[in-house]
Design a protein around this motif. Structure first.
Motif, PDB file in Angstrom:
ATOM      1  N   TRP A 117     -23.407  14.482  -7.714  1.00  0.00           N
ATOM      2  CA  TRP A 117     -23.450  13.120  -8.250  1.00  0.00           C
ATOM      3  C   TRP A 117     -24.751  12.415  -7.888  1.00  0.00           C
ATOM      4  N   CYS A 118     -25.383  12.805  -6.791  1.00  0.00           N
ATOM      5  CA  CYS A 118     -26.707  12.260  -6.465  1.00  0.00           C
ATOM      6  C   CYS A 118     -27.705  12.643  -7.553  1.00  0.00           C
ATOM      7  N   ARG A 119     -27.616  13.886  -8.004  1.00  0.00           N
ATOM      8  CA  ARG A 119     -28.486  14.333  -9.097  1.00  0.00           C
ATOM      9  C   ARG A 119     -28.239  13.524 -10.365  1.00  0.00           C
ATOM     10  N   VAL A 120     -26.982  13.383 -10.723  1.00  0.00           N
ATOM     11  CA  VAL A 120     -26.621  12.659 -11.946  1.00  0.00           C
ATOM     12  C   VAL A 120     -27.120  11.219 -11.881  1.00  0.00           C
ATOM     13  N   ALA A 121     -26.916  10.572 -10.744  1.00  0.00           N
ATOM     14  CA  ALA A 121     -27.341   9.180 -10.595  1.00  0.00           C
ATOM     15  C   ALA A 121     -28.857   9.055 -10.705  1.00  0.00           C
ATOM     16  N   LEU A 122     -29.587   9.966 -10.068  1.00  0.00           N
ATOM     17  CA  LEU A 122     -31.044   9.881 -10.126  1.00  0.00           C
ATOM     18  C   LEU A 122     -31.560  10.119 -11.544  1.00  0.00           C
ATOM     19  N   VAL A 123     -31.001  11.079 -12.238  1.00  0.00           N
ATOM     20  CA  VAL A 123     -31.414  11.324 -13.626  1.00  0.00           C
ATOM     21  C   VAL A 123     -31.107  10.084 -14.476  1.00  0.00           C
ATOM     22  N   GLY A 124     -29.955   9.488 -14.271  1.00  0.00           N
ATOM     23  CA  GLY A 124     -29.615   8.263 -15.000  1.00  0.00           C
ATOM     24  C   GLY A 124     -30.605   7.147 -14.721  1.00  0.00           C
ATOM     25  N   LEU A 125     -31.019   7.003 -13.461  1.00  0.00           N
ATOM     26  CA  LEU A 125     -31.996   5.969 -13.115  1.00  0.00           C
ATOM     27  C   LEU A 125     -33.355   6.252 -13.740  1.00  0.00           C
ATOM     28  N   ILE A 126     -33.729   7.519 -13.791  1.00  0.00           N
ATOM     29  CA  ILE A 126     -35.006   7.878 -14.424  1.00  0.00           C
ATOM     30  C   ILE A 126     -34.969   7.562 -15.915  1.00  0.00           C
ATOM     31  N   PRO A 173     -37.647  16.250  -7.516  1.00  0.00           N
ATOM     32  CA  PRO A 173     -37.525  17.682  -7.196  1.00  0.00           C
ATOM     33  C   PRO A 173     -36.718  17.947  -5.923  1.00  0.00           C
ATOM     34  N   GLY A 174     -36.956  17.151  -4.894  1.00  0.00           N
ATOM     35  CA  GLY A 174     -36.211  17.320  -3.652  1.00  0.00           C
ATOM     36  C   GLY A 174     -34.745  16.983  -3.802  1.00  0.00           C
ATOM     37  N   VAL A 175     -34.452  15.939  -4.562  1.00  0.00           N
ATOM     38  CA  VAL A 175     -33.053  15.574  -4.810  1.00  0.00           C
ATOM     39  C   VAL A 175     -32.381  16.660  -5.634  1.00  0.00           C
ATOM     40  N   TRP A 176     -33.088  17.197  -6.595  1.00  0.00           N
ATOM     41  CA  TRP A 176     -32.497  18.243  -7.443  1.00  0.00           C
ATOM     42  C   TRP A 176     -32.158  19.487  -6.620  1.00  0.00           C
ATOM     43  N   ARG A 177     -32.994  19.794  -5.620  1.00  0.00           N
ATOM     44  CA  ARG A 177     -32.714  20.939  -4.737  1.00  0.00           C
ATOM     45  C   ARG A 177     -31.705  20.575  -3.651  1.00  0.00           C
ATOM     46  N   LEU A 178     -31.275  19.312  -3.636  1.00  0.00           N
ATOM     47  CA  LEU A 178     -30.330  18.786  -2.653  1.00  0.00           C
ATOM     48  C   LEU A 178     -30.863  18.934  -1.223  1.00  0.00           C
ATOM     49  N   ASN A 179     -32.160  18.720  -1.087  1.00  0.00           N
ATOM     50  CA  ASN A 179     -32.801  18.716   0.221  1.00  0.00           C
ATOM     51  C   ASN A 179     -32.346  17.459   0.959  1.00  0.00           C
ATOM     52  N   PRO A 180     -31.718  17.587   2.123  1.00  0.00           N
ATOM     53  CA  PRO A 180     -31.188  16.409   2.821  1.00  0.00           C
ATOM     54  C   PRO A 180     -32.237  15.341   3.084  1.00  0.00           C
ATOM     55  N   ARG A 181     -33.431  15.738   3.481  1.00  0.00           N
ATOM     56  CA  ARG A 181     -34.477  14.754   3.764  1.00  0.00           C
ATOM     57  C   ARG A 181     -34.874  13.996   2.497  1.00  0.00           C
ATOM     58  N   SER A 182     -35.003  14.705   1.390  1.00  0.00           N
ATOM     59  CA  SER A 182     -35.349  14.061   0.116  1.00  0.00           C
ATOM     60  C   SER A 182     -34.238  13.126  -0.351  1.00  0.00           C
ATOM     61  N   LEU A 183     -32.994  13.530  -0.143  1.00  0.00           N
ATOM     62  CA  LEU A 183     -31.871  12.676  -0.525  1.00  0.00           C
ATOM     63  C   LEU A 183     -31.887  11.362   0.247  1.00  0.00           C
ATOM     64  N   TYR A 227     -24.855   6.953  -6.278  1.00  0.00           N
ATOM     65  CA  TYR A 227     -25.736   7.712  -5.377  1.00  0.00           C
ATOM     66  C   TYR A 227     -25.339   7.496  -3.922  1.00  0.00           C
ATOM     67  N   PHE A 228     -25.190   6.220  -3.536  1.00  0.00           N
ATOM     68  CA  PHE A 228     -24.873   5.926  -2.139  1.00  0.00           C
ATOM     69  C   PHE A 228     -23.463   6.370  -1.757  1.00  0.00           C
ATOM     70  N   THR A 229     -22.567   6.404  -2.708  1.00  0.00           N
ATOM     71  CA  THR A 229     -21.221   6.891  -2.421  1.00  0.00           C
ATOM     72  C   THR A 229     -21.234   8.397  -2.174  1.00  0.00           C
ATOM     73  N   ALA A 230     -22.082   9.114  -2.885  1.00  0.00           N
ATOM     74  CA  ALA A 230     -22.167  10.563  -2.724  1.00  0.00           C
ATOM     75  C   ALA A 230     -23.047  10.969  -1.544  1.00  0.00           C
ATOM     76  N   LEU A 231     -23.918  10.108  -1.095  1.00  0.00           N
ATOM     77  CA  LEU A 231     -24.899  10.459  -0.062  1.00  0.00           C
ATOM     78  C   LEU A 231     -24.289  10.894   1.273  1.00  0.00           C
ATOM     79  N   PRO A 232     -23.178  10.349   1.741  1.00  0.00           N
ATOM     80  CA  PRO A 232     -22.621  10.836   3.015  1.00  0.00           C
ATOM     81  C   PRO A 232     -22.272  12.322   3.014  1.00  0.00           C
ATOM     82  N   ALA A 233     -22.148  12.928   1.861  1.00  0.00           N
ATOM     83  CA  ALA A 233     -21.873  14.364   1.802  1.00  0.00           C
ATOM     84  C   ALA A 233     -23.036  15.169   2.377  1.00  0.00           C
TER      85      ALA A 233
END
Length: 112
Positions: free
Chosen positions: A6-15, A49-59, A97-103
């Motif tokens: 869902w972090c990916r989906v939210a970021l794509v939506g924001l873009i 790119p970092g969010v798409w790879r689900l890199n914790p630091r990028s998220l 995004y923020f709801t999914a971020l604790p994962a």
């Protein structure tokens, strides 16, 4: 792992929202619309790119960046009737995004 998706989906939506909002729905009067689109979209594209790879630091970095987008959306929703719909959509996507971020923390704990 599904929550992080869902972090990916939210970021794509924001873009997608940024060029629509600042280039077409309610272009700014003070600067050129293309400048507003670049200013609002480029930071999201840099962390994508970092969010798409689900890199914790990028998220987390993207989450900090989205705090500024949250403030902008609250301000625009409050002040500008023409920007209210895209601002509310942006607020909802940031909320997703923020709801999914604790994962990120849960995923990291399980992988140790």
């Amino acid at each position: 792992m599904m929550a992080l998706w869902w972090c990916r989906v939210a970021l794509v939506g924001l873009i997608v929202i940024q060029p629509l909002w600042f280039g077409w729905i309610d272009p700014p009067e003070v600067i050129a619309p293309i400048a507003a689109v670049i200013i609002t979209t480029l930071p999201l594209l840099l962390v994508a790119p970092g969010v798409w790879r689900l890199n914790p630091r990028s998220l987390v970095i993207a989450g900090v960046l989205l705090l500024f987008y949250f403030c902008l959306a609250v301000m625009e929703a409050w002040v500008s009737p023409a920007s209210r719909a895209p601002a509310i959509a942006q607020l909802l996507l940031i909320g997703v995004y923020f709801t999914a971020l604790p994962a990120v923390r849960r995923r990291r704990r399980h992988s140790d």
